[in-house]
Scaffold this active site. Sequence first.
Site, PDB file in Angstrom:
ATOM      1  N   ARG A 220      13.260  55.858  -9.979  1.00  0.00           N
ATOM      2  CA  ARG A 220      14.427  55.026 -10.224  1.00  0.00           C
ATOM      3  C   ARG A 220      14.134  54.210 -11.479  1.00  0.00           C
ATOM      4  O   ARG A 220      12.981  54.030 -11.868  1.00  0.00           O
ATOM      5  CB  ARG A 220      14.686  54.104  -9.030  1.00  0.00           C
ATOM      6  CG  ARG A 220      15.178  54.861  -7.822  1.00  0.00           C
ATOM      7  CD  ARG A 220      15.232  53.971  -6.603  1.00  0.00           C
ATOM      8  NE  ARG A 220      16.184  52.872  -6.731  1.00  0.00           N
ATOM      9  CZ  ARG A 220      16.292  51.878  -5.859  1.00  0.00           C
ATOM     10  NH1 ARG A 220      15.484  51.839  -4.796  1.00  0.00           N
ATOM     11  NH2 ARG A 220      17.178  50.916  -6.035  1.00  0.00           N
ATOM     12  N   HIS A 221      15.185  53.721 -12.111  1.00  0.00           N
ATOM     13  CA  HIS A 221      15.037  52.808 -13.252  1.00  0.00           C
ATOM     14  C   HIS A 221      14.253  51.560 -12.811  1.00  0.00           C
ATOM     15  O   HIS A 221      14.130  51.273 -11.610  1.00  0.00           O
ATOM     16  CB  HIS A 221      16.432  52.388 -13.729  1.00  0.00           C
ATOM     17  CG  HIS A 221      17.259  51.843 -12.606  1.00  0.00           C
ATOM     18  ND1 HIS A 221      17.137  50.551 -12.150  1.00  0.00           N
ATOM     19  CD2 HIS A 221      18.159  52.443 -11.794  1.00  0.00           C
ATOM     20  CE1 HIS A 221      17.939  50.363 -11.122  1.00  0.00           C
ATOM     21  NE2 HIS A 221      18.574  51.510 -10.874  1.00  0.00           N
ATOM     22  N   ASN A 227      19.951  44.512  -9.282  1.00  0.00           N
ATOM     23  CA  ASN A 227      18.973  44.672  -8.187  1.00  0.00           C
ATOM     24  C   ASN A 227      18.473  43.305  -7.737  1.00  0.00           C
ATOM     25  O   ASN A 227      18.303  43.055  -6.541  1.00  0.00           O
ATOM     26  CB  ASN A 227      17.756  45.496  -8.624  1.00  0.00           C
ATOM     27  CG  ASN A 227      18.041  46.970  -8.812  1.00  0.00           C
ATOM     28  OD1 ASN A 227      17.526  47.593  -9.733  1.00  0.00           O
ATOM     29  ND2 ASN A 227      18.847  47.534  -7.940  1.00  0.00           N
ATOM     30  N   ARG A 269      20.369  50.642 -17.496  1.00  0.00           N
ATOM     31  CA  ARG A 269      19.083  50.415 -16.830  1.00  0.00           C
ATOM     32  C   ARG A 269      18.214  51.677 -16.822  1.00  0.00           C
ATOM     33  O   ARG A 269      16.986  51.600 -16.841  1.00  0.00           O
ATOM     34  CB  ARG A 269      19.292  49.882 -15.407  1.00  0.00           C
ATOM     35  CG  ARG A 269      20.199  50.725 -14.510  1.00  0.00           C
ATOM     36  CD  ARG A 269      20.607  49.880 -13.313  1.00  0.00           C
ATOM     37  NE  ARG A 269      21.350  50.570 -12.259  1.00  0.00           N
ATOM     38  CZ  ARG A 269      22.667  50.775 -12.268  1.00  0.00           C
ATOM     39  NH1 ARG A 269      23.393  50.402 -13.318  1.00  0.00           N
ATOM     40  NH2 ARG A 269      23.269  51.351 -11.238  1.00  0.00           N
ATOM     41  N   GLU A 289      24.727  56.608 -11.108  1.00  0.00           N
ATOM     42  CA  GLU A 289      24.634  56.249  -9.680  1.00  0.00           C
ATOM     43  C   GLU A 289      25.941  56.522  -8.935  1.00  0.00           C
ATOM     44  O   GLU A 289      27.017  56.582  -9.550  1.00  0.00           O
ATOM     45  CB  GLU A 289      24.222  54.762  -9.566  1.00  0.00           C
ATOM     46  CG  GLU A 289      24.034  54.223  -8.156  1.00  0.00           C
ATOM     47  CD  GLU A 289      23.045  55.020  -7.284  1.00  0.00           C
ATOM     48  OE1 GLU A 289      23.142  56.254  -7.231  1.00  0.00           O
ATOM     49  OE2 GLU A 289      22.192  54.376  -6.630  1.00  0.00           O
ATOM     50  N   HIS A 355      18.765  56.915 -10.225  1.00  0.00           N
ATOM     51  CA  HIS A 355      19.206  55.813  -9.369  1.00  0.00           C
ATOM     52  C   HIS A 355      19.020  56.218  -7.913  1.00  0.00           C
ATOM     53  O   HIS A 355      18.895  57.397  -7.607  1.00  0.00           O
ATOM     54  CB  HIS A 355      20.683  55.521  -9.640  1.00  0.00           C
ATOM     55  CG  HIS A 355      20.967  55.264 -11.080  1.00  0.00           C
ATOM     56  ND1 HIS A 355      21.048  54.008 -11.611  1.00  0.00           N
ATOM     57  CD2 HIS A 355      21.152  56.121 -12.117  1.00  0.00           C
ATOM     58  CE1 HIS A 355      21.285  54.091 -12.912  1.00  0.00           C
ATOM     59  NE2 HIS A 355      21.368  55.364 -13.247  1.00  0.00           N
TER      60      HIS A 355
HETATM   61  O1  F6P Z   1      21.086  48.966  -4.776  1.00  0.00           O
HETATM   62  C1  F6P Z   1      20.836  49.834  -5.836  1.00  0.00           C
HETATM   63  C2  F6P Z   1      21.745  51.050  -5.759  1.00  0.00           C
HETATM   64  O2  F6P Z   1      21.377  51.970  -6.743  1.00  0.00           O
HETATM   65  C3  F6P Z   1      23.255  50.723  -5.903  1.00  0.00           C
HETATM   66  O3  F6P Z   1      23.711  50.691  -7.230  1.00  0.00           O
HETATM   67  C4  F6P Z   1      23.882  51.816  -5.098  1.00  0.00           C
HETATM   68  O4  F6P Z   1      25.208  51.535  -4.717  1.00  0.00           O
HETATM   69  C5  F6P Z   1      22.924  51.911  -3.938  1.00  0.00           C
HETATM   70  O5  F6P Z   1      21.635  51.670  -4.469  1.00  0.00           O
HETATM   71  C6  F6P Z   1      22.914  53.249  -3.242  1.00  0.00           C
HETATM   72  O6  F6P Z   1      22.131  53.140  -2.075  1.00  0.00           O
HETATM   73  P1  F6P Z   1      22.846  53.095  -0.627  1.00  0.00           P
HETATM   74  O7  F6P Z   1      23.589  54.395  -0.558  1.00  0.00           O
HETATM   75  O8  F6P Z   1      21.706  53.000   0.337  1.00  0.00           O
HETATM   76  O9  F6P Z   1      23.774  51.942  -0.570  1.00  0.00           O
END
Ligand code: F6P
Length: 414
Positions: A220-221, A227, A269, A289, A355
Amino acid sequence: MQHQEDKVVLVMVGLPARGKSFLAQKICRYLRWLGRDARVFNVGNYRRERVGQHKPASFFDPTNPEGNQARQRVALEALEDALRWLSSEGEVAIYDATNSTRQRRRVIEEACQRARRQVLFVESICHDTSIVESNIRETKLMSPDYVGSSTEEALSDFRQRIAFYERAYETVDDASQSFVKVVDGGRQVVVNRVDGPLLARVVALLLNSRLTRHTIWLTRHGESVYNQHGRLGGDSELSPRGEEYARALASQFTPPPPGLAVWTSTLRRSMQTAALLGVPGTEWRQLDEIDAGICDGLTYDEMKRRMPEIHAARKADKLRFRFPQGESYLDVIHRLEPLILELERQTTPTLIIGHQAVLRTLYAYLVGDPVESCPHTSLPLHTLIELTPNAYGCDERRTLLTRRAEERPSIIPG
Ligand code: F6P
């Protein structure tokens, strides 16, 4: 005769050590990742279970009646199991054996026709002896067939086994049949009478697959400003801790492995994390993402408080839940399909800086995890995942490169 296009038997064909099982596993992993219920039926495993594993080359001699009978028996048993499985939950049975004579293939085809299943023969041919040699050394010497044998004994016995198969081998050449021939690991691919979206996907995979295996790193970045606040999505910059990770990542890849390809998303990022690597990156929109739609920019707590129904629906089925005006994990898988084919074409090591959600789905493909569980895979920040291919899958190593803050769990309990 009417066939159900979505219930298919893929019949592998080829001499030993032509990469059939490697291709069979790869097709299986790909189809499962795309949500199809696929399974490999490996006749070698049936033989080892039913007849025993330490069979000398003479067992495979086409003039040995006992060996022939036993091999025929286990082959039919595996085929019956495959057809039985298809008549219940299965969708794509991959029948992995040499299937190297016209007569054997006719028997298979007739059985599949009786069961009203479509058949695609997938033949792997190698004129390049170096490919065969490396297949023998990388996979066959590790086979349970040769436990307790010296390398020299195993090599000579296996070469003898191949010679026996060569005597009886007949290439697929019946123009009335559906087939794909993959020559020298994809240098040439011949396609005959292949119809329908599922088989077209299998062909696309075979057209793009290379035999060269190389390391893939996923990360991941570095930590972003979003975050730090536990916010979803957005396009924020790296935090100071994230910048520290970008430096650590660059020193990890100094000097870069020869031919290293660096892939990022188009988000800041991700590109900032790659900036110090000294290798120009390729930006992929597909690596962006998951689109959180109307929840973009919210924290998980805010989502739960302001949109409790969305929070509950996501918790109930995270794989299929689509954010209003956004995406689901399944949508992400579908947009990543062309990228997977591109990854299969790569012949050099590749570092992918992505991501959380996008990497979870890529990771599931690469290690063969079930898609159902992928939205919950743990992929922490600041961790470099190294995937090194082995005979039929990959070995994994995770390294935490720099310290990170604890992340909020993505589904708030309750
Ligand atoms: O929290 C970081 C992230 O990359 C968010 O931008 C994204 O919505 C999320 O993680 C995805 O993870 P999850 O599907 O567990 O919410």
